[in-house]
Design a protein around this motif. Sequence first.
Motif, mmCIF file in Angstrom:
data_model
loop_
_atom_site.group_PDB
_atom_site.id
_atom_site.type_symbol
_atom_site.label_atom_id
_atom_site.label_comp_id
_atom_site.label_asym_id
_atom_site.label_seq_id
_atom_site.Cartn_x
_atom_site.Cartn_y
_atom_site.Cartn_z
ATOM 1 N N ALA A 88 0.825 -1.204 0.000
ATOM 2 C CA ALA A 88 0.000 0.000 0.000
ATOM 3 C C ALA A 88 0.862 1.257 0.000
ATOM 4 C CB ALA A 88 -0.949 -0.007 1.199
ATOM 5 N N SER B 110 -7.883 -1.807 -0.811
ATOM 6 C CA SER B 110 -6.948 -0.755 -0.428
ATOM 7 C C SER B 110 -6.607 -0.939 1.050
ATOM 8 C CB SER B 110 -7.569 0.625 -0.669
ATOM 9 O OG SER B 110 -6.655 1.635 -0.308
ATOM 10 N N ARG C 62 1.219 3.835 -3.201
ATOM 11 C CA ARG C 62 0.848 5.251 -3.031
ATOM 12 C C ARG C 62 2.009 6.202 -3.326
ATOM 13 N NH1 ARG C 62 -1.983 8.162 2.168
ATOM 14 N NH2 ARG C 62 -1.913 10.236 1.276
#
Length: 161
Positions: free
Chosen positions: A98, A123, A102
Motif C-alpha cells: 500500500a 486498499s 501510493r
Amino acid sequence: MRRTSFAESECPIANSLELVGEWWSMLILRDAFDGHTRFDDFQRSLGIAPNMLTRRLAALVDAGLLEKRPYQQRPPRYEYVLTARGRDFRPVLLALYAWGDRHLTAEGRNLVLVDRATGEEVSPVLVDRATGRPLNEIDAVFTAGPDAGPRMRDRYRVEPG
C-alpha cells in the motif's frame, strides 16, 4: 562488510528486521503468499542465485516463518510452506504494498491488490484493533513496556507535561 545483528534488541521492530529485513526474504514470503512452495518456483520467479535462495530459505525456516517439508524421496526434494507465524506476516507485506503503491508508483499501476472471492480492488489500511480507527489518524507514540530493561526505559522516558 559485517551486518549488525538485532537479535538481542528489546525493540519489536529491530527483532522483526533481524528475521525478515533482508529484501530477498520479503520477496520469498511474497511469493509464498502467491502460492510458490518449491525451490525451482522461487528461483524462477525471483531470478535469485541458487546459493542465495538456499541461505534465505534456511533462514526463514530457522525463523519459523516457513516449514520445510519433503515432497519427493528420490532424489530428496522439499517444499517450503508458510507457518502460522509466516502467515501472520501478510499484513506487513500488504502495508508495504500500500505504501509503495501510493508513494513509489510513478506511472501506471503494475500490480493491483484484489479480493480473491470478488475480484474487487482492495486498499489496505492498518487500524487499531480496539477502536477500528486508522493508525495514520492516531498520534501514536512508542513507550517502554512493563518488561522493558533500563536502556529501553531510558530511551522512552516520559517527561512530565
